[in-house]
Design an enzyme around this catalytic site. Structure first.
Site, PDB file in Angstrom:
ATOM      1  N   CYS A   1     -10.373  -4.922   0.618  1.00  0.00           N
ATOM      2  CA  CYS A   1     -11.454  -3.951   0.426  1.00  0.00           C
ATOM      3  C   CYS A   1     -12.230  -4.277  -0.850  1.00  0.00           C
ATOM      4  CB  CYS A   1     -10.897  -2.532   0.380  1.00  0.00           C
ATOM      5  SG  CYS A   1     -10.170  -2.073  -1.197  1.00  0.00           S
TER       6      CYS A   1
ATOM      7  N   ASN B   1       0.846  -1.201   0.000  1.00  0.00           N
ATOM      8  CA  ASN B   1       0.000   0.000   0.000  1.00  0.00           C
ATOM      9  C   ASN B   1       0.882   1.253   0.000  1.00  0.00           C
ATOM     10  OD1 ASN B   1       0.696  -0.778   2.679  1.00  0.00           O
ATOM     11  ND2 ASN B   1      -0.989   0.400   3.543  1.00  0.00           N
TER      12      ASN B   1
ATOM     13  N   CYS C   1     -10.503  -3.568  -4.306  1.00  0.00           N
ATOM     14  CA  CYS C   1      -9.513  -4.585  -4.702  1.00  0.00           C
ATOM     15  C   CYS C   1     -10.206  -5.863  -5.168  1.00  0.00           C
ATOM     16  CB  CYS C   1      -8.563  -4.866  -3.549  1.00  0.00           C
ATOM     17  SG  CYS C   1      -7.432  -3.489  -3.245  1.00  0.00           S
TER      18      CYS C   1
ATOM     19  N   GLU D   1      -2.938  -4.845  -2.746  1.00  0.00           N
ATOM     20  CA  GLU D   1      -3.430  -5.815  -3.735  1.00  0.00           C
ATOM     21  C   GLU D   1      -3.477  -5.193  -5.130  1.00  0.00           C
ATOM     22  OE1 GLU D   1      -4.716  -4.928  -0.792  1.00  0.00           O
ATOM     23  OE2 GLU D   1      -6.380  -6.241  -0.268  1.00  0.00           O
TER      24      GLU D   1
ATOM     25  N   CYS E   1      -4.142   0.519  -2.394  1.00  0.00           N
ATOM     26  CA  CYS E   1      -3.955  -0.725  -1.625  1.00  0.00           C
ATOM     27  C   CYS E   1      -2.839  -1.595  -2.200  1.00  0.00           C
ATOM     28  CB  CYS E   1      -5.240  -1.545  -1.636  1.00  0.00           C
ATOM     29  SG  CYS E   1      -6.613  -0.751  -0.818  1.00  0.00           S
TER      30      CYS E   1
HETATM   31  N1  THU Z   1      -5.385  -1.310   2.507  1.00  0.00           N
HETATM   32  C1  THU Z   1      -4.844  -2.218   1.639  1.00  0.00           C
HETATM   33  O1  THU Z   1      -3.680  -2.076   1.234  1.00  0.00           O
HETATM   34  N2  THU Z   1      -5.603  -3.248   1.220  1.00  0.00           N
HETATM   35  C2  THU Z   1      -6.911  -3.444   1.587  1.00  0.00           C
HETATM   36  O2  THU Z   1      -7.553  -4.348   1.088  1.00  0.00           O
HETATM   37  C3  THU Z   1      -7.525  -2.584   2.589  1.00  0.00           C
HETATM   38  C4  THU Z   1      -6.735  -1.400   3.012  1.00  0.00           C
HETATM   39  C5  THU Z   1      -4.566  -0.173   2.938  1.00  0.00           C
HETATM   40  C6  THU Z   1      -5.044   1.147   2.452  1.00  0.00           C
HETATM   41  C7  THU Z   1      -4.446   2.080   3.496  1.00  0.00           C
HETATM   42  O3  THU Z   1      -3.117   2.375   3.096  1.00  0.00           O
HETATM   43  C8  THU Z   1      -4.403   1.248   4.754  1.00  0.00           C
HETATM   44  O4  THU Z   1      -4.556  -0.107   4.333  1.00  0.00           O
HETATM   45  C9  THU Z   1      -5.486   1.578   5.762  1.00  0.00           C
HETATM   46  O5  THU Z   1      -6.732   1.578   5.185  1.00  0.00           O
END
Ligand code: THU
Length: 135
Positions: free
Chosen positions: A96, A52, A99, A65, A63
């Site tokens: 999320c 991320n 993704c 992913e 994110c």
């Molecule tokens: N985040 C991800 O990298 N993947 C997800 O599926 C959910 C959230 C990250 C986004 C942000 O940088 C941090 O987690 C907090 O939301």
């Protein structure tokens, strides 16, 4: 959805998990302090990692992913078979919705959700995103 543990995975899925953990080390997350790593494997066995990347303008955060999937696509890949995502969560991290929709775009069949302790959920795209959007 199958609950399992890192030690019980096949060697190729253990390798994918390890690539996600390595990718997570590059996380740029000074706002949330929530580091996420992901790795995708192509049909030919090539692996691409992503983490991320956050921004002071919070809505611009991307994110792990999606960054892994986009890295693969930017390298010319289209045939993505498996993805693993990891974070330091109590149980396996849950991706999320955005993704999940991007995973659907590339029809990623095997999706591993993990945490840093090696707890793993193995799921299908349909389990993660039933009735997802398509044209
Ligand atoms: N985040 C991800 O990298 N993947 C997800 O599926 C959910 C959230 C990250 C986004 C942000 O940088 C941090 O987690 C907090 O939301």
């Amino acid at each position: 959805m199958q609950d399992t543990h890192l030690a019980a995975l096949s060697p190729d899925l253990q390798m994918l998990y390890a690539a996600a953990v390595v990718a997570r080390q590059k996380s740029y997350s000074p706002y949330s302090h929530f580091a996420v790593g992901a790795a995708v494997r192509t049909a030919e066995g090539r692996i691409y990692g992503g983490c991320n990347v956050e921004n002071a303008s919070y809505g611009l955060c991307c994110c792990g992913e999606r960054n892994a999937i986009f890295a693969a696509v930017c390298a010319g890949e289209r045939n993505l078979e498996a993805l693993c995502v990891v974070a330091d969560t109590k149980g396996p991290v849950s991706p999320c919705g955005a993704c999940r929709q991007v995973m659907r775009e590339f029809n990623i069949k095997t999706i591993l959700l993990g945490n840093m302790a090696g707890a793993i959920k193995i799921c299908t795209l349909e389990e993660l995103l039933p009735y997802g959007f398509d044209l």
